[in-house]
Design a protein around this motif. Structure first.
Motif, PDB file in Angstrom:
ATOM      1  N   ASP A   1      51.353  75.440  59.735  1.00 53.29           N
ATOM      2  CA  ASP A   1      51.548  76.034  58.204  1.00 53.29           C
ATOM      3  C   ASP A   1      52.878  75.711  57.759  1.00 53.29           C
ATOM      4  O   ASP A   1      53.057  74.927  56.811  1.00 53.29           O
ATOM      5  CB  ASP A   1      51.625  77.634  58.391  1.00 53.29           C
ATOM      6  CG  ASP A   1      50.284  78.247  58.861  1.00 53.29           C
ATOM      7  OD1 ASP A   1      49.689  77.759  59.598  1.00 53.29           O
ATOM      8  OD2 ASP A   1      50.080  79.362  58.148  1.00 53.29           O
ATOM      9  N   ASP A   2      53.988  76.324  58.211  1.00 53.40           N
ATOM     10  CA  ASP A   2      55.257  75.806  57.650  1.00 53.40           C
ATOM     11  C   ASP A   2      55.501  74.418  57.770  1.00 53.40           C
ATOM     12  O   ASP A   2      56.422  73.880  56.669  1.00 53.40           O
ATOM     13  CB  ASP A   2      56.316  76.625  58.287  1.00 53.40           C
ATOM     14  CG  ASP A   2      56.056  77.985  58.163  1.00 53.40           C
ATOM     15  OD1 ASP A   2      55.562  78.540  57.373  1.00 53.40           O
ATOM     16  OD2 ASP A   2      56.591  78.749  58.961  1.00 53.40           O
TER      17      ASP A   2
ATOM     18  N   LYS B   1      53.551  72.480  55.125  1.00 55.64           N
ATOM     19  CA  LYS B   1      53.850  72.725  53.688  1.00 55.64           C
ATOM     20  C   LYS B   1      54.953  72.087  53.390  1.00 55.64           C
ATOM     21  O   LYS B   1      55.262  71.438  52.256  1.00 55.64           O
ATOM     22  CB  LYS B   1      53.887  74.358  53.597  1.00 55.64           C
ATOM     23  CG  LYS B   1      52.599  75.142  53.568  1.00 55.64           C
ATOM     24  CD  LYS B   1      53.025  76.508  53.441  1.00 55.64           C
ATOM     25  CE  LYS B   1      51.616  77.295  53.318  1.00 55.64           C
ATOM     26  NZ  LYS B   1      51.722  78.810  53.496  1.00 55.64           N
TER      27      LYS B   1
ATOM     28  N   ASP C   1      52.149  76.594  48.686  1.00 54.27           N
ATOM     29  CA  ASP C   1      52.783  77.736  49.358  1.00 54.27           C
ATOM     30  C   ASP C   1      52.085  78.868  48.330  1.00 54.27           C
ATOM     31  O   ASP C   1      53.039  79.979  48.316  1.00 54.27           O
ATOM     32  CB  ASP C   1      54.470  78.062  49.416  1.00 54.27           C
ATOM     33  CG  ASP C   1      54.741  78.751  50.627  1.00 54.27           C
ATOM     34  OD1 ASP C   1      53.917  79.314  51.463  1.00 54.27           O
ATOM     35  OD2 ASP C   1      55.982  78.911  50.678  1.00 54.27           O
TER      36      ASP C   1
END
Lengths: 193, 174
Positions: free
Chosen positions: A6-7, A10, B136
């Motif tokens: 995820d992070d 991203k 995001d």
């Protein structure tokens, strides 16, 4: 993988270097002007064709050998702006990109593509557009219909050409329908993802 | 202030804030450099034009992403007519084995290339959700932009995460 995707992904995605600087309002305005110039030019060409057609039929009406031919030319002359108006009205509206979600836009495009296919309604519109033209042609034809016995031979090529044109038109219609079906299938696949 | 001046001001703010995201999006939709530059230009022009009608009913971010994605989707559609594009669904991609050598994909650059390759292989709706997720945005915002239901967005994000985890677990970035 040592970190959750995820992070990290991203961050990785957002850290990409940009290739070109952001466009200025002046640059955007110039591009908008270019697009508008192109659209205006296309409109002018369309209007030019209508004006030329109208001029041609007005000239033909003026030099018509008899009243019947003149009436036919006048029908054609009167219908030229009518046909331009119908074509103008049938131009698809623009979707508002900011107000429409992507699925909404896809549905909008689908509706536009579906409109291009053959249907009773589109045929009725086509007949409405073409009927005065055929009526005008028929009147002109009646006006110049030969009094001499062998003059029909001279008109035969025109009638054959008309017949060929109609056959080509039907074939073209079938081809277009096939293309429309393919495009609709593509859009449906796109929509389903 | 005139309406054009307001439009200019909105555009300048939007371009400054989302210029990078627009370029990343264009990169994901168009692999070739020249058509990509055209696509970026088209998005900026569409954005400037659309901002004249922006009434604040949604956030500027939602508006910008809608315009950008819709312009990119139209671009893809036009390009498909000339050069058919092979795209796959998330499910189909998940079933295909990753051909890359895990060792070769060690650095960030390779990781980004792999990520880009996965995204570019997706069909437009899945690609759109993936891009917005990587930018995001939350599921609600993605749903607002794409027109998908919150449930459909959540499902797609779940599948995307699983796909990315699997791909990068096989030999992903540091």
């Amino acid at each position: 993988m040592s970190r959750p995707p995820d992070d990290h992904l991203k961050a990785l995605w957002q850290s990409q270097e940009t290739e070109t600087p952001t466009m200025t309002t002046q640059a955007v305005r110039m591009l908008v002007n270019d697009y508008q110039t192109t659209a205006r030019r296309n409109l002018c060409i369309g209007l030019g064709v209508c004006v030329l057609s109208a001029g041609f039929f007005a000239f033909c009406a003026r030099i018509a050998p008899n009243a019947l031919v003149r009436i036919g030319d006048l029908i054609m002359l009167a219908w030229t702006p009518g046909m331009a108006w119908i074509i103008w009205c049938r131009l698809p509206p623009r979707a508002s990109l900011g107000e429409t979600s992507t699925l909404g836009l896809i549905d909008f495009h689908r509706a536009q593509v579906a409109r291009e296919g053959w249907s009773l309604r589109s045929s009725a519109t086509l007949v409405a557009v073409m009927l005065p033209i055929f009526a005008g042609m028929a009147v002109i034809l009646a006006g110049i219909w030969p009094k001499a016995s062998r003059m029909y031979v001279q008109l035969l090529p025109i009638l054959i050409l008309l017949l060929v044109w109609m056959v080509i038109f039907v074939l073209q219609l079938r081809r277009q329908n096939r293309r429309v079906r393919d495009r609709l299938r593509e859009i449906d696949v796109l929509r389903e993802g | 202030m005139t309406s054009t001046a307001i439009q200019d001001e909105r555009y300048t703010a939007a371009a400054a804030e989302f210029g990078g995201a627009i370029q990343r999006l264009a990169r994901a939709y168009e692999a070739d450099a020249d058509p990509r530059r055209d696509l970026v230009q088209d998005i900026h022009v569409a954005l400037w034009r659309s901002l004249g009608a922006f009434d604040g009913r949604c956030s500027l971010r939602t508006w910008v992403y809608r315009v950008a994605h819709n312009t990119a989707a139209s671009h893809v559609q036009k390009r498909r007519r000339w050069r058919p594009e092979r795209s796959a669904t998330l499910e189909a991609l998940a079933e295909v084995a990753d051909p890359d050598n895990p060792e070769a994909a060690a650095g960030e650059r390779q990781a980004l290339s792999r990520l880009m390759a996965i995204i570019q292989a997706l069909g437009p709706p899945d690609r759109q959700v993936a891009l917005l997720y990587l930018e995001d945005l939350d599921a609600a915002a993605i749903g607002e932009i794409t027109g998908l239901s919150a449930g459909a967005v959540a499902t797609k994000i779940h599948r995307l995460k699983a796909l990315l985890t699997r791909r990068f677990a096989e030999g992903g970035p540091a």
